[in-house]
Design a protein around this motif. Structure first.
Motif, PDB file in Angstrom:
ATOM      1  N   THR A  48     -28.683  74.447 -23.676  1.00  0.00           N
ATOM      2  CA  THR A  48     -28.690  75.734 -22.982  1.00  0.00           C
ATOM      3  C   THR A  48     -28.641  75.566 -21.468  1.00  0.00           C
ATOM      4  O   THR A  48     -28.437  76.550 -20.758  1.00  0.00           O
ATOM      5  CB  THR A  48     -29.942  76.548 -23.363  1.00  0.00           C
ATOM      6  OG1 THR A  48     -31.110  75.789 -23.028  1.00  0.00           O
ATOM      7  CG2 THR A  48     -29.931  76.877 -24.852  1.00  0.00           C
ATOM      8  N   MET A  49     -28.867  74.334 -21.007  1.00  0.00           N
ATOM      9  CA  MET A  49     -28.793  74.039 -19.573  1.00  0.00           C
ATOM     10  C   MET A  49     -27.979  72.769 -19.381  1.00  0.00           C
ATOM     11  O   MET A  49     -28.165  71.801 -20.125  1.00  0.00           O
ATOM     12  CB  MET A  49     -30.186  73.812 -18.981  1.00  0.00           C
ATOM     13  CG  MET A  49     -31.071  75.019 -19.025  1.00  0.00           C
ATOM     14  SD  MET A  49     -32.671  74.840 -18.167  1.00  0.00           S
ATOM     15  CE  MET A  49     -33.072  73.135 -18.237  1.00  0.00           C
ATOM     16  N   PRO A  50     -27.084  72.778 -18.395  1.00  0.00           N
ATOM     17  CA  PRO A  50     -26.336  71.546 -18.140  1.00  0.00           C
ATOM     18  C   PRO A  50     -27.236  70.500 -17.491  1.00  0.00           C
ATOM     19  O   PRO A  50     -28.278  70.826 -16.926  1.00  0.00           O
ATOM     20  CB  PRO A  50     -25.249  71.994 -17.167  1.00  0.00           C
ATOM     21  CG  PRO A  50     -25.842  73.169 -16.457  1.00  0.00           C
ATOM     22  CD  PRO A  50     -26.726  73.849 -17.470  1.00  0.00           C
ATOM     23  N   ILE A  51     -26.831  69.237 -17.594  1.00  0.00           N
ATOM     24  CA  ILE A  51     -27.506  68.226 -16.798  1.00  0.00           C
ATOM     25  C   ILE A  51     -26.839  68.250 -15.422  1.00  0.00           C
ATOM     26  O   ILE A  51     -25.704  68.700 -15.283  1.00  0.00           O
ATOM     27  CB  ILE A  51     -27.490  66.826 -17.459  1.00  0.00           C
ATOM     28  CG1 ILE A  51     -26.090  66.253 -17.550  1.00  0.00           C
ATOM     29  CG2 ILE A  51     -28.136  66.873 -18.828  1.00  0.00           C
ATOM     30  CD1 ILE A  51     -26.088  64.780 -17.996  1.00  0.00           C
ATOM     31  N   VAL A  52     -27.562  67.812 -14.414  1.00  0.00           N
ATOM     32  CA  VAL A  52     -27.044  67.794 -13.049  1.00  0.00           C
ATOM     33  C   VAL A  52     -26.675  66.360 -12.719  1.00  0.00           C
ATOM     34  O   VAL A  52     -27.468  65.441 -12.930  1.00  0.00           O
ATOM     35  CB  VAL A  52     -28.095  68.322 -12.047  1.00  0.00           C
ATOM     36  CG1 VAL A  52     -27.559  68.289 -10.623  1.00  0.00           C
ATOM     37  CG2 VAL A  52     -28.544  69.735 -12.433  1.00  0.00           C
ATOM     38  N   CYS A  53     -25.457  66.176 -12.223  1.00  0.00           N
ATOM     39  CA  CYS A  53     -24.975  64.831 -11.910  1.00  0.00           C
ATOM     40  C   CYS A  53     -24.279  64.793 -10.554  1.00  0.00           C
ATOM     41  O   CYS A  53     -23.889  65.828 -10.016  1.00  0.00           O
ATOM     42  CB  CYS A  53     -23.964  64.359 -12.958  1.00  0.00           C
ATOM     43  SG  CYS A  53     -24.652  64.041 -14.585  1.00  0.00           S
ATOM     44  N   GLU A  84     -21.955  67.772 -30.791  1.00  0.00           N
ATOM     45  CA  GLU A  84     -21.484  68.055 -29.429  1.00  0.00           C
ATOM     46  C   GLU A  84     -20.238  67.246 -29.082  1.00  0.00           C
ATOM     47  O   GLU A  84     -19.786  67.253 -27.936  1.00  0.00           O
ATOM     48  CB  GLU A  84     -22.595  67.755 -28.419  1.00  0.00           C
ATOM     49  CG  GLU A  84     -23.877  68.546 -28.623  1.00  0.00           C
ATOM     50  CD  GLU A  84     -23.715  70.029 -28.365  1.00  0.00           C
ATOM     51  OE1 GLU A  84     -22.901  70.412 -27.486  1.00  0.00           O
ATOM     52  OE2 GLU A  84     -24.402  70.825 -29.031  1.00  0.00           O
ATOM     53  N   ASN A  85     -19.696  66.522 -30.074  1.00  0.00           N
ATOM     54  CA  ASN A  85     -18.512  65.692 -29.874  1.00  0.00           C
ATOM     55  C   ASN A  85     -18.725  64.666 -28.750  1.00  0.00           C
ATOM     56  O   ASN A  85     -17.826  64.400 -27.956  1.00  0.00           O
ATOM     57  CB  ASN A  85     -17.265  66.551 -29.626  1.00  0.00           C
ATOM     58  CG  ASN A  85     -15.986  65.791 -29.898  1.00  0.00           C
ATOM     59  OD1 ASN A  85     -15.988  64.804 -30.641  1.00  0.00           O
ATOM     60  ND2 ASN A  85     -14.904  66.227 -29.282  1.00  0.00           N
ATOM     61  N   TYR A  86     -19.943  64.129 -28.671  1.00  0.00           N
ATOM     62  CA  TYR A  86     -20.325  63.099 -27.702  1.00  0.00           C
ATOM     63  C   TYR A  86     -20.063  63.521 -26.254  1.00  0.00           C
ATOM     64  O   TYR A  86     -19.753  62.687 -25.400  1.00  0.00           O
ATOM     65  CB  TYR A  86     -19.632  61.770 -28.021  1.00  0.00           C
ATOM     66  CG  TYR A  86     -20.048  61.228 -29.371  1.00  0.00           C
ATOM     67  CD1 TYR A  86     -21.170  60.415 -29.487  1.00  0.00           C
ATOM     68  CD2 TYR A  86     -19.341  61.565 -30.527  1.00  0.00           C
ATOM     69  CE1 TYR A  86     -21.574  59.936 -30.727  1.00  0.00           C
ATOM     70  CE2 TYR A  86     -19.744  61.091 -31.770  1.00  0.00           C
ATOM     71  CZ  TYR A  86     -20.860  60.278 -31.867  1.00  0.00           C
ATOM     72  OH  TYR A  86     -21.256  59.820 -33.102  1.00  0.00           O
ATOM     73  N   CYS A  87     -20.220  64.804 -25.983  1.00  0.00           N
ATOM     74  CA  CYS A  87     -20.051  65.333 -24.624  1.00  0.00           C
ATOM     75  C   CYS A  87     -21.287  66.118 -24.220  1.00  0.00           C
ATOM     76  O   CYS A  87     -21.969  66.709 -25.066  1.00  0.00           O
ATOM     77  CB  CYS A  87     -18.842  66.267 -24.542  1.00  0.00           C
ATOM     78  SG  CYS A  87     -17.271  65.412 -24.732  1.00  0.00           S
ATOM     79  N   LEU A  88     -21.561  66.111 -22.923  1.00  0.00           N
ATOM     80  CA  LEU A  88     -22.674  66.878 -22.367  1.00  0.00           C
ATOM     81  C   LEU A  88     -22.153  67.878 -21.341  1.00  0.00           C
ATOM     82  O   LEU A  88     -21.195  67.584 -20.613  1.00  0.00           O
ATOM     83  CB  LEU A  88     -23.676  65.949 -21.668  1.00  0.00           C
ATOM     84  CG  LEU A  88     -24.660  65.212 -22.554  1.00  0.00           C
ATOM     85  CD1 LEU A  88     -25.396  64.146 -21.753  1.00  0.00           C
ATOM     86  CD2 LEU A  88     -25.644  66.172 -23.177  1.00  0.00           C
ATOM     87  N   PRO A  89     -22.818  69.031 -21.230  1.00  0.00           N
ATOM     88  CA  PRO A  89     -22.471  69.960 -20.155  1.00  0.00           C
ATOM     89  C   PRO A  89     -23.041  69.417 -18.843  1.00  0.00           C
ATOM     90  O   PRO A  89     -24.218  69.051 -18.779  1.00  0.00           O
ATOM     91  CB  PRO A  89     -23.152  71.265 -20.575  1.00  0.00           C
ATOM     92  CG  PRO A  89     -24.300  70.843 -21.437  1.00  0.00           C
ATOM     93  CD  PRO A  89     -23.864  69.561 -22.099  1.00  0.00           C
ATOM     94  N   VAL A  90     -22.199  69.331 -17.825  1.00  0.00           N
ATOM     95  CA  VAL A  90     -22.609  68.738 -16.547  1.00  0.00           C
ATOM     96  C   VAL A  90     -22.295  69.685 -15.398  1.00  0.00           C
ATOM     97  O   VAL A  90     -21.191  70.217 -15.295  1.00  0.00           O
ATOM     98  CB  VAL A  90     -21.889  67.381 -16.310  1.00  0.00           C
ATOM     99  CG1 VAL A  90     -22.139  66.850 -14.908  1.00  0.00           C
ATOM    100  CG2 VAL A  90     -22.320  66.361 -17.352  1.00  0.00           C
ATOM    101  N   SER A  91     -23.283  69.859 -14.559  1.00  0.00           N
ATOM    102  CA  SER A  91     -23.135  70.589 -13.306  1.00  0.00           C
ATOM    103  C   SER A  91     -23.161  69.537 -12.201  1.00  0.00           C
ATOM    104  O   SER A  91     -24.077  68.702 -12.159  1.00  0.00           O
ATOM    105  CB  SER A  91     -24.309  71.562 -13.169  1.00  0.00           C
ATOM    106  OG  SER A  91     -24.212  72.297 -12.000  1.00  0.00           O
ATOM    107  N   VAL A  92     -22.173  69.532 -11.320  1.00  0.00           N
ATOM    108  CA  VAL A  92     -22.034  68.463 -10.324  1.00  0.00           C
ATOM    109  C   VAL A  92     -22.498  68.926  -8.948  1.00  0.00           C
ATOM    110  O   VAL A  92     -22.147  70.016  -8.493  1.00  0.00           O
ATOM    111  CB  VAL A  92     -20.564  67.994 -10.240  1.00  0.00           C
ATOM    112  CG1 VAL A  92     -20.377  66.943  -9.156  1.00  0.00           C
ATOM    113  CG2 VAL A  92     -20.110  67.437 -11.588  1.00  0.00           C
ATOM    114  N   ILE A  93     -23.315  68.066  -8.309  1.00  0.00           N
ATOM    115  CA  ILE A  93     -23.666  68.288  -6.905  1.00  0.00           C
ATOM    116  C   ILE A  93     -23.086  67.130  -6.098  1.00  0.00           C
ATOM    117  O   ILE A  93     -22.992  66.010  -6.585  1.00  0.00           O
ATOM    118  CB  ILE A  93     -25.188  68.426  -6.655  1.00  0.00           C
ATOM    119  CG1 ILE A  93     -25.946  67.158  -7.056  1.00  0.00           C
ATOM    120  CG2 ILE A  93     -25.752  69.632  -7.388  1.00  0.00           C
ATOM    121  CD1 ILE A  93     -27.410  67.157  -6.646  1.00  0.00           C
TER     122      ILE A  93
END
Length: 175
Positions: A48-53, A84-93
């Motif tokens: 429900t929340m992306p990881i931040v990378c 999740e098809n070995y993918c993560l939601p990512v938010s980029v900074i």
């Protein structure tokens, strides 16, 4: 802040987990029962929340700033990884290392606990990189006393370069 600023969460990317790596400075820890609860949450609700990378173009990898435990859950759960098809939601900074370290701490302090040893290490690294006490207080949410205690735990004199100490006093000789 600029009017054109758009929070990174509005541009979430679907990134293969093999392109994501951990950072070397995250002091946050989660106890096994809470990690199991996080896994159950992801199994039930999905991510429900992306990881931040931070994206490192030269290596074509994403380094985690926040979300290590969500990443860890996928690494440990074949069911979740496959779903999740070995993918993560990512938010980029896109920030320099000191800002990423501060961001990690801000995210963690808002919800978790920290390893004192790793916090001491981070403060040491930031002070040695020239970051002021005021910057640390403002950017990682430490008050002056907490920062002083971490510096004392480090045992390194160089961390006290900004501290003001009173002059030494002399005793009167007894005759």
């Amino acid at each position: 802040m600029e009017e054109s600023f758009l929070s990174p969460v509005y541009n979430v990317r679907r990134v293969p987990i093999k392109k994501i790596r951990t950072n070397a400075y995250n002091p946050n820890s989660v106890a096994p029962p809470e990690l199991k609860l996080l896994e159950q949450s992801i199994l039930t609700d999905g991510y429900t929340m992306p990881i931040v990378c931070y994206y490192i173009a030269e290596e074509d990898v994403y380094e985690i700033v926040d979300g290590f435990h969500r990443y860890k859950v996928m690494k440990q759960s074949k069911v979740i990884a496959e779903r999740e098809n070995y993918c993560l939601p990512v938010s980029v900074i896109d920030k320099p290392l000191s800002e990423r370290m501060a961001s990690t701490i801000r995210h963690n302090r808002a919800r978790g606990t920290h390893s004192i040893d790793l916090m001491v290490s981070i403060v040491k690294q930031l002070v040695e990189a020239g970051v002021s006490d005021e910057w640390l207080n403002e950017n990682i949410g430490m008050d002056k006393d907490e920062l002083l205690r971490l510096k004392q735990l480090s045992g390194l004199m160089s961390l006290f370069k900004e501290e003001k100490f009173s002059e030494a006093w002399e005793t009167e000789e007894l005759i």
